[in-house]
Design an enzyme around this catalytic site. Sequence first.
Site, PDB file in Angstrom:
ATOM      1  CG  HIS A 160     -38.022  28.020  -7.237  1.00 28.84           C
ATOM      2  ND1 HIS A 160     -38.292  26.937  -8.303  1.00 28.84           N
ATOM      3  CD2 HIS A 160     -37.593  28.865  -7.889  1.00 28.84           C
ATOM      4  CE1 HIS A 160     -38.115  27.425  -9.385  1.00 28.84           C
ATOM      5  NE2 HIS A 160     -37.980  28.919  -9.054  1.00 28.84           N
ATOM      6  CG  HIS A 213     -36.181  33.088 -10.570  1.00 28.10           C
ATOM      7  ND1 HIS A 213     -36.797  32.002 -11.062  1.00 28.10           N
ATOM      8  CD2 HIS A 213     -36.875  34.118 -10.925  1.00 28.10           C
ATOM      9  CE1 HIS A 213     -37.719  32.614 -11.953  1.00 28.10           C
ATOM     10  NE2 HIS A 213     -37.906  33.715 -12.000  1.00 28.10           N
TER      11      HIS A 213
END
Length: 417
Positions: free
Chosen positions: A288, A194
Site C-alpha cells: 500500500h 493489513h
Amino acid sequence: MATKRRPLRPNIGTSSGSNMNFRPGGPDITRSEARGTRPTAAPTSIREILVMGVIHLCKKTIFFNTDLKVALYLGSLFVVSVIGDFVPFPKTYFARSDNLFNMYFVKVGWGWTLLFVVPFLVLSAYTITCGDHKRMLRHHFPRIVIATFFWFFWTKLFNIVETSYGRCTVKSFQSKPSCLKAGHLWQGFDISGHAFILIHSSLVLIEEARPIIKWETIKEHLRNEMHNRSVSENAGTNPLRGLNDEQMRSLQFLYKRLTPIIRTLFIGMAALQLLWDIMLVGTMLYYHRMIEKVISGIIAILTWYFTYRFWYPTRGLLPEEPGNGTFFYQRETHVFPFKRPSHLSGTTSASGASGPMRANPNGKVGATNVPKDQQMPTFMGMPLFTSPKVATAAASLLQSAQQKREQQQQQQFGADS
C-alpha cells in the site's frame, strides 16, 4: 565453653515444646496472643519459578507503555511508508503477497487473535466473578463481540471504498471482479486492511491481557482471608472480605484449576502480539501507499480509544473494563513517604504524610508530589523503620487509608451493580 541458650518465653510453661525458640503460634497459645499472625506461603517449586520468570518477561513485552506504542505506530506508519514510497527496498520473499505469513497469518489475523483472546477472557472473567457465568457473559464477553463488529465493519467499508472509487487499467471493464478475472489491475483508493487488522488486533490483545496484572495476589488474598475467617477476624482490608462462603469456595477452586491455563494463554497472547508488530513492519515496507496505511492506522487507534479508553471505563455502561469482577484485586501498592532522620518521633504529622497515588493504564502505580528524599527507604519492598513509634504511626496511617479506599470501592461496586 558454650552456655545454654535462654528460652524466649520462659513463663509459658516447662514442657519441651513451650521452651523452644520459635515465634508464638503453637497449640498452647491463646487466641489473643496469636491474633495478627498470618499463614506463610507454600514453598515455591523450580517449575513455578521458571513459569513466573517467563510470565514476567511477557508482561514487560506486552505491557510496554501503550500510549507510547500508539505514538510509535502512527509515527512509523508515516515515516517508514514515506521512505518505502520513494526508496525502492529490495524485493524479498516477504514482499510477495503469497508468502507464508501473509497467507496464513495476516489474512486470517482476527481469527488468530480470537483463538487466544476468547478463552483467556472467558476463563479469567469467570474466575474473578467467582463462577457467575451470567455476570461474565453480560459484563465481559460483549467486548469481544464489539471488537469483532468493528473489525468486520471497517474491513467491509475499505472494500466498498476501493470498489466504488476505482477503475480498471482497461476501460472496457467497469467492475473490479470482471477486471481482475480478465487479468488486469484495478486501481483504487485501497485503505490498508493489513495495517488496520494488525494494529487493531495488537491493541485488543494488550487490553484484554490486563487481568493478568497482579493475578498472583489473588492466591495471597485467599490465604489471608481464609485465615481471617478461621479466627473470626472481621478487621482488615482484604478485597475478598465481602464475598460469601460459596463465592470463596468457587474462587478458590477456579483459581487453582484455571490459573495454569490462563498463564499459558497469556504467554501465547504476548507471542502473538509481538508477531503482529513484526508483521506490521513488513506491511509498512511493501504494501500500500503511505496515505492508505496512515488512514487505516488512525481508524484502528480511534476505535481502540473509543472502546477501551472511553466506553468501557464509563460507569453505568456495559461491558466493563478487563479485570473488573466481584472483588478488586488490582489495587494500588503503597509507599511510606516518611523521612529517615535519626530524630524521628511519633509526632509525625499524618496529614500530608502520604501523597496521592496514581495508576497509569499500563498497570504501574507511583506516588506523586512526594519528594524522593521524603520517602521511607525499603528493602525488598518492605519499609525500613528506625523507631517503633514511626512504625506504629505508619501502620495506623496505612490502615486508615486502606479502610477508606475499601469503603469507597464497596460503594462504587454497589452503585454499579
